[in-house]
Structure formats: C-alpha cells, structure tokens
Design an enzyme around this catalytic site. Sequence first.
Site, PDB file in Angstrom:
ATOM      1  N   HIS A 201      77.297 -53.090  43.969  1.00  0.00           N
ATOM      2  CA  HIS A 201      76.015 -52.732  44.578  1.00  0.00           C
ATOM      3  C   HIS A 201      75.665 -51.267  44.338  1.00  0.00           C
ATOM      4  O   HIS A 201      74.640 -50.772  44.812  1.00  0.00           O
ATOM      5  CB  HIS A 201      76.071 -53.022  46.087  1.00  0.00           C
ATOM      6  CG  HIS A 201      74.751 -53.171  46.742  1.00  0.00           C
ATOM      7  ND1 HIS A 201      74.218 -52.224  47.590  1.00  0.00           N
ATOM      8  CD2 HIS A 201      73.832 -54.164  46.681  1.00  0.00           C
ATOM      9  CE1 HIS A 201      73.043 -52.626  48.032  1.00  0.00           C
ATOM     10  NE2 HIS A 201      72.777 -53.795  47.497  1.00  0.00           N
ATOM     11  N   LYS A 203      74.454 -47.729  42.673  1.00  0.00           N
ATOM     12  CA  LYS A 203      73.281 -47.354  41.886  1.00  0.00           C
ATOM     13  C   LYS A 203      73.375 -45.860  41.570  1.00  0.00           C
ATOM     14  O   LYS A 203      72.978 -45.034  42.392  1.00  0.00           O
ATOM     15  CB  LYS A 203      71.996 -47.650  42.657  1.00  0.00           C
ATOM     16  CG  LYS A 203      71.925 -49.060  43.271  1.00  0.00           C
ATOM     17  CD  LYS A 203      71.290 -49.005  44.635  1.00  0.00           C
ATOM     18  CE  LYS A 203      71.583 -50.207  45.503  1.00  0.00           C
ATOM     19  NZ  LYS A 203      71.766 -51.471  44.897  1.00  0.00           N
TER      20      LYS A 203
END
EC number: 3.1.16.1
Length: 490
Positions: A201, A203
Amino acid sequence: MKPKLMYQELKVPAEEPANELPMNEIEAWKAAEKKARWVLLVLILAVVGFGALMTQLFLWEYGDLHLFGPNQRPAPCYDPCEAVLVESIPEGLDFPNASTGNPSTSQAWLGLLAGAHSSLDIASFYWTLTNNDTHTQEPSAQQGEEVLRQLQTLAPKGVNVRIAVSKPNGPQPQTDLQALLQSGAQVRMVDMQKLTHGVLHTKFWVVDQTHFYLGSANMDWRSLTQVKELGVVMYNCSCLARDLTKIFEAYWFLGQAGSSIPSTWPRFYDTRYNQETPMEICLNGTPALAYLASAPPPLCPSGRTPDLKALLNVVDNARSFIYIAVMNYLPTLEFSHPHRFWPAIDDGLRRAAYERGVKVRLLVSCWRHSESSMRAFLLSLAALRDNHTHSDIQVKLFVVPADEAQARIPYARVNHNKYMVTERATYIGTSNWSGNYFTETAGTSLLVMQNGRGSLRSQLEAIFLRDWDSPYSHDLDASADSVGNACRLL
C-alpha cells in the site's frame, strides 16, 4: 689476589663545532610553533563550540529528546534539505478564504521527472494513470496521462527506472505497466498476499537518491484531479532519500520469483535512523529531526522503527493537541475473519485526552464506500467529550461534493489524506488507520520534529485547520440531506 690493572685515560674525541642557528631563525621557529599551538587550540574550541551550539539549538527547539528515547544523540546529516507539502484538490473543491496554497501533486511529480538524471524508484499499490479503467473520455485524466508520458521518456534517456507494485489479487488493468516495460523500465510485482496476507500500500518515489515524494496519492489519474491527497516532497536530502531507498530495496528483493521474508534481514537493509536515533538535518533552513518508519514489522530490518510504534510515540508525547486527517479510522482488524477488536490507536487517543488533557481533533473521510461500522466507533470516541471528564475530543466527517458527472466516476470524490500533526511532530503516512494496515500491509511514514514559524509542522497544522473549519467538514449528528448521498455514515 686481584691482578694489578693498568688504567689508561680514554681520549674523548674532540667535538665538532655545532651548526648553530642564528638567533633570528630560532626566534622565528619558536614564534611559528607558538602560533601553531594557538591555531590548534582555536580549532578545538571552535569544534566544541559548534557542537554545544547545535545541542543548545535542539534543546531550545524541542526542550528535550524524550520523544526519541533517553540519552540518544541524533546522527547528523549536512544536506540542505528542503521540504514542500503538496496537495491534490479535487475539481470543484474550493477554499476561498484559505491562506494556504501548496503546489499540486501533479506539478511536483512532473518536476521530479524533469529533474531525474540517473535513477527513479517507485513503490506503488496499483497503476491507472489513464482512464482506460472507466472506458470514458474524462478530461480530468489528462494530468495522469501526462505523468505517464513523461515516465516513458526516462529509460530511453539512460535513467534507471524501477517500479515495485503490489501483485493484484484479481483482474486489474496493466496497460500503464506494460507501456513502461516497453519503454525500458523494470517492474516487479510483490506478492504481499502470500508474504503477509496484505498488500503493498506504499506510495513513494525516490529520484537520484537525492529527492523523494511520500504521501497518500496512488499512481491513479483520480489522485491528481478527483481525490483529495496530501504528501511531501523532499529536495536535496540524500541522507533521507538513501534511507528511503533501503525500504524500496526490501520491496525489490521481495518482488523476485519465489522470494520470502528473511528471518533476519541482511545488514545491507539496516538503518541507523529511527525513533531512538533520528536524523539531525537542516530543513528549510532550521534544525529538525527526522526518520522513516515502515510496516508491517516483518519488513523492518535492524534499526527500522515499525510504523505503528512511530505513530503511537507521536500520540503519547503530545502535550497540547493532536490533529488527525485520515480516510478510514477503525479500531479493528477489518480484513481479518472473523473481525477482531484492535484498540492500539484508539486507546492512545483516549489516554491522551483523558490523562493529559490533550485536545484531539479527528477528521475522517466519508464517501459512498465508507465502512458502515466506522460510525459506531467514531461516536464512541466523540462521547468521551463531556463536562465531567473535561476530555476535549471532537470528530468530524469530511465530504467531497460531487456534481452529476463527477458522481459517475468510480472510486473518486474522497479525502484520501493520511497524516497527523501535534505541537511537536509531523507524521505523514501511506496507511489508513485500522489494524491490518499496520500488521499485514506494507506502508511507510515520514516523521519530522521541527518548531518555529514556517516549519513543516506549522504548515501541516494550517492545512488541517483549513479543512476542519471548511464547509466540507460535518459533525457526526449532521443531517444526511446536507450532503446528499455522498456520505454513507450520515
């Protein structure tokens, strides 16, 4: 009887005349020696004085280093680091009276791409920079499409482009990644479902191991024009950028076929910078302490602070206020079956408000995909505020409005922020605030401790207050008619 000894006086060789120095040269030599001693003394005093000055500056800024652990000295970095907060403000979302005006995420990304010379590493959840997934000709997708076009130009120019992406659990468009592979980029899919039962997840971008972006925005055209995002770009900060690269290298290693999480990570992945020994940097011209945290714990080599530990440390050390903006807030392991209660963060916030009188403000997103059980937990947290406990906790829902055309865009029109700010610290992460994101899912956060006007901390506080006081923030008892069908929790 001793034999009679004959003694003879030894003749000492006559001394040769010494080559004596003239008196003026002797005096000059003594003067030079004395001067050298004074120079050495001045240098020693200067070094000691500089160290004392830096210590005094940090003590003046932060009072003490209790936030980072007892008797620990930050490891120094001499880069002239510059931090810029960047945002994606969805089309149609206006803050007419706001004094904050930050660069857009797309501007920041395009600037990083234009300045890339040798390498670009991207850790990502999924890729949909074009609107092929919606099968429409959505004009607001143009910014994402431009980012993809610029990405495709890097490898042919000699830039080493590496992309670590979460292996999809089901059908998912791969058009963007195929285009990047054809341009010369390297792509590895990390099977987090197999490794930890989660997803990748994270970024972030790292450019030339010198600059980086970290924040809430996915590699999705909606993250640039239809979803509210917040991140930070750090320029000329190779110390932190190289440390973030170590986190990427762990993903890159796990993206190999047949890989597994090492029981002990090789020393190559270790870090010296963490909660106990944060990095001492000069950030935007003023002293700051910073470090990077990671989740889940099995992906934390020696020295790396787990994301949850870092988050809770910020909460536990707040003395005045805690401001939080996050998409999901659930004190549960929501993706576990059966569901399990997970109060780690919830307990920390209640304890801060009740025991230390800390003002807590929680701004949670509300949209069509909000988990319906979230409302009960938010009401429970908000109920702690009454005249008997004197606990100052408030919870609001942030709703991004949508017109008829915008409402048809799937998975858009939401506040996707994932940050916290206190009077002492800044926490910018990539995870939603529920249990599985810290125990199974890969995420990264940047923690910065810096005071003073114009600091990163004060800028983030201003952004939170802008959103909190805006007409898009609603009390939990607001009428559902006030937001239409855009919020599932009212």
